[in-house]
Each structure stands twice: as C-alpha cells, then as structure tokens.
Scaffold this active site. Structure first.
Site, PDB file in Angstrom:
ATOM      1  N   HIS A   1       0.813  -1.221   0.000  1.00 50.18           N
ATOM      2  CA  HIS A   1       0.000   0.000   0.000  1.00 50.18           C
ATOM      3  C   HIS A   1       0.843   1.267   0.000  1.00 50.18           C
ATOM      4  CE1 HIS A   1       0.176   1.145   4.388  1.00 50.18           C
ATOM      5  NE2 HIS A   1       0.280  -0.153   4.602  1.00 50.18           N
TER       6      HIS A   1
ATOM      7  N   ASP B   1       6.036   2.193   6.971  1.00 47.20           N
ATOM      8  CA  ASP B   1       4.747   1.533   6.806  1.00 47.20           C
ATOM      9  C   ASP B   1       3.937   2.337   5.790  1.00 47.20           C
ATOM     10  OD1 ASP B   1       2.299   0.307   7.046  1.00 47.20           O
ATOM     11  OD2 ASP B   1       1.941   0.905   9.120  1.00 47.20           O
TER      12      ASP B   1
ATOM     13  N   GLU C   1      -5.238   1.592   2.607  1.00 45.03           N
ATOM     14  CA  GLU C   1      -5.072   0.425   3.478  1.00 45.03           C
ATOM     15  C   GLU C   1      -5.232   0.804   4.933  1.00 45.03           C
ATOM     16  OE1 GLU C   1      -2.837  -2.490   6.038  1.00 45.03           O
ATOM     17  OE2 GLU C   1      -2.576  -0.315   5.780  1.00 45.03           O
ATOM     18  N   GLU C   2      -4.741   1.979   5.304  1.00 47.30           N
ATOM     19  CA  GLU C   2      -4.724   2.386   6.697  1.00 47.30           C
ATOM     20  C   GLU C   2      -6.112   2.709   7.253  1.00 47.30           C
ATOM     21  OE1 GLU C   2      -2.365   2.015   8.621  1.00 47.30           O
ATOM     22  OE2 GLU C   2      -0.455   2.182   7.552  1.00 47.30           O
TER      23      GLU C   2
ATOM     24  N   ASP D   1       3.796  -6.033   3.635  1.00 46.64           N
ATOM     25  CA  ASP D   1       3.570  -4.968   4.606  1.00 46.64           C
ATOM     26  C   ASP D   1       4.617  -5.102   5.702  1.00 46.64           C
ATOM     27  OD1 ASP D   1       2.405  -2.809   5.971  1.00 46.64           O
ATOM     28  OD2 ASP D   1       0.370  -3.521   5.587  1.00 46.64           O
TER      29      ASP D   1
ATOM     30  N   HIS E   1       3.876   3.205  13.317  1.00 46.88           N
ATOM     31  CA  HIS E   1       2.951   4.341  13.430  1.00 46.88           C
ATOM     32  C   HIS E   1       3.540   5.473  14.278  1.00 46.88           C
ATOM     33  CE1 HIS E   1      -1.044   2.455  11.920  1.00 46.88           C
ATOM     34  NE2 HIS E   1      -0.013   2.024  11.240  1.00 46.88           N
TER      35      HIS E   1
END
Length: 351
Positions: free
Chosen positions: A67, A177, A207-208, A230, A318
């Site tokens: 992604h 990410d 995606e998130e 991922d 994150h």
C-alpha cells in the site's frame, strides 16, 4: 556504514513523499515513474490504485500488493486564534504527537506547523494525568487567526515532517509503513524479466483506513494467487518478553502465518519457506495478534483465493521513527523475486 544492496535514495524518496489515505497523489507519481521503466503496462483505477503488469507465458496471474498510503490527518477546524485542529486518517497514538513538526498540504503549497507541548512544570496535576487524544491536538502554524484561516482550509491534508536516514544497520524515518514494502515490490519488478505467469504489481490505496484499495482491486484484476507486502511489529526492545516480540530486526524477512485479519494459505506460506531455504534467504515466521493487511483484502473478494504475505520487521510502527534492518529489506526483495521467478502456475494451493 551498513552493508546492503538496495537503492537507499529511492527508499528515502518514497518515505519522505506525502500520501495519506485517499490522497496518495504525490507518491503515486513516484510509483508510476518507477513501474513504467520495468513493466509492460501501467494503469490507475478510479480509487487511485496503480497496477504495473508484466505479461507471462500463461494465463495464470499473481497479484503482488503493497500500500501507498501513510497515516496522517485532515484539517477539521482553524480556531480564531490561528491554531489548526485535526482529524486522524489512520491509527494514531496521540502520545507520540507531542512536540512534532508537521507539514500541511494546502492548495497554494506546503505549510510547516508544530504540535506544541507546554512546559511540564506549568501543567496542573489534572493536565498531567489527562489521556492524550488526536481531537485535542492543536497545530501552531505561526500565524494569527485571520492569516491562518486565509492560509489553511478545512480538508487540507497533514503529514508528519521527518527525514529518512541510515542509523547503524537500520534505516529510520516516517512512513516505512508501508513504503519500505512498496520499495521492495518496485525492486522485484525491476528484476523480473520473463516470468512464466503474469504478474500484477499493485500499489494500493486506503489500506490504513480499512484495506479499501486492495478489496476493490482484488475484484477488478481477479488474480489466481495474491501475495501482500507490509511491515510487521518488531517489539524486540526493552520492556517486552521474548514471546511478545512477533519478529526481531536482523533475523530476516518475515513469512506471515496470521494477523488480525487473515490466516494465510498454508501451502503458500510453506512454499515461501521452501523458496527461502533453497535460496539461502534468512527468514522468520510472523504471528501478529492484531492488525490487518492487504492480504485480507484480496482473500475476501471475487471468490476463494490463495493468499500469502511477506513482511518487513519494523520497530516503532505508526511513529516518525519507524526502523527496519537493512538486511531484512534485502531479504524481502530477494524472497519476493525468487518466489515470483519460480511460480509456474502449476502449484496446487487448494486445501
């Protein structure tokens, strides 16, 4: 300096380029540029997914997905005093936002702002104990109320401002990410020249916020096999028991067995393991107790499809200091390439 084979300059460009869910425009331009040099066809759909296809010698097709979007924010309000309030795009832990610099992407250009943090000795006991939430975050753009409202609009996108650098044997920065896996996919696309099967290299969106791009794309391209890329948790840091590490940096690429959204096809993950062992590629198994990936998006659309996943172990997910080991990045590229090179379309993945 760390020893690695990949193009750090491209990885740095991908991670530092902005692209929040639904607004992946800037990073999509980079992806299209890179794919067009190495595939037979590149197309973009109405959601913004990019697919670069390498035509194989059979009708059997494999989708490889990573992604493009990064977690970020959308401006929801500008106060009369000139402070900007945010709405989260993706899963943020508000604790990590204090004293960070951000970039607000306005129609007239990017604007720098800071998420300030008052001096600790000025806080009351109640303020010290308050739970941090994104809705309580204020961005200071250095302007008074009138100027701020002329500069920043509701709906403008916001990303964290951070550079990607080498740190010992690691690379660290924002948006690893999933840009490190996007990078691995692009590297594999460069290496694949004459596959037995058709390969769709898919850079997905949103995606998130719920695997939305992959779910739609799985229906549109209808592959016979899907492999998602991922990052995954690497809690191999102080404060965690060994059984809670999930993966460890430097131990190789991770072959996913399950996460919170998917249980991968046993025959697919066993073949990934066999390829890694035959090629001498370092690997580890991944059992992620929570969180989802595009793997599930492809599994849930257009009928029962075999799916597998390869992950890059990453610390501090994150946050703006996400960190991956350079050897694990190389191993991920090597395994994906070897797996695609050895896919004939004749492997039986039915259970």
């Amino acid at each position: 300096m760390a020893d690695y084979e990949f193009d750090f300059g491209l990885l740095k460009e991908l991670t530092e380029t902005s692209g929040v869910p639904g607004y992946e425009d800037r990073v999509r331009d980079v992806v299209r540029r890179e794919l067009e040099a190495h595939v037979d066809e590149v197309r973009t759909d109405a959601m913004g997914n990019v697919v670069g296809t390498v035509e194989g010698d059979s009708e059997y097709s494999v989708a490889v997905a990573a992604h493009m979007d990064e977690i970020g924010f959308m401006v929801r309000h500008v106060t009369d005093e000139g402070f900007v309030q945010l709405d989260a795009l993706g899963g943020w832990d508000a604790r990590v936002l204090k004293a960070q610099r951000v970039r607000i992407h306005t129609e007239d250009g990017d604007v720098t702002g800071v998420i300030g943090s008052p001096p600790p000795h000025t806080l009351s006991e109640e303020q010290r104990e308050k739970t941090d939430e994104v809705k309580d975050v204020y961005v200071d753009v250095g302007l008074d109320g009138e100027a701020a409202k002329e500069t920043v609009d509701v709906g403008d996108l916001v990303t964290m401002e951070q550079t990607t650098v080498e740190m010992g044997e690691h690379v660290t920065g924002k948006a690893l990410d999933d840009r490190v896996c996007l990078f691995a996919m692009l590297a594999a696309a460069e290496r694949i020249e004459d596959p037995d099967v058709t390969v769709h290299f898919a850079a997905t969106v949103q995606e998130e916020v719920g695997l939305r791009g992959a779910t739609a794309l799985g229906f549109d391209i209808d592959p016979d096999l899907a492999v998602a890329l991922d990052v995954t948790v690497a809690n191999d840091v102080p404060g965690f028991e060994a059984g809670d590490h999930v993966t460890a940096l430097g131990d190789g690429t991770a072959i996913k067995l399950k996460d919170g959204s998917v249980i991968t096809n046993p025959k697919v993950h066993r073949r990934l393991r066999d390829v890694a062992e035959s090629e001498g590629i370092a690997y580890q198994h991944e059992i992620l107790p929570a969180g989802g990936t595009d793997t599930a998006g492809f599994q849930k659309t257009h009928g029962a499809k075999p799916v597998g996943a390869i992950s890059v172990p990453t610390r501090y997910l994150h946050t703006v200091t996400e960190s991956a080991h350079v050897a694990d990045v190389d191993a991920t590229i090597d395994l994906l390439t070897a797996f695609l090179d050895s896919e004939t379309g004749e492997h039986d993945y039915t259970l």
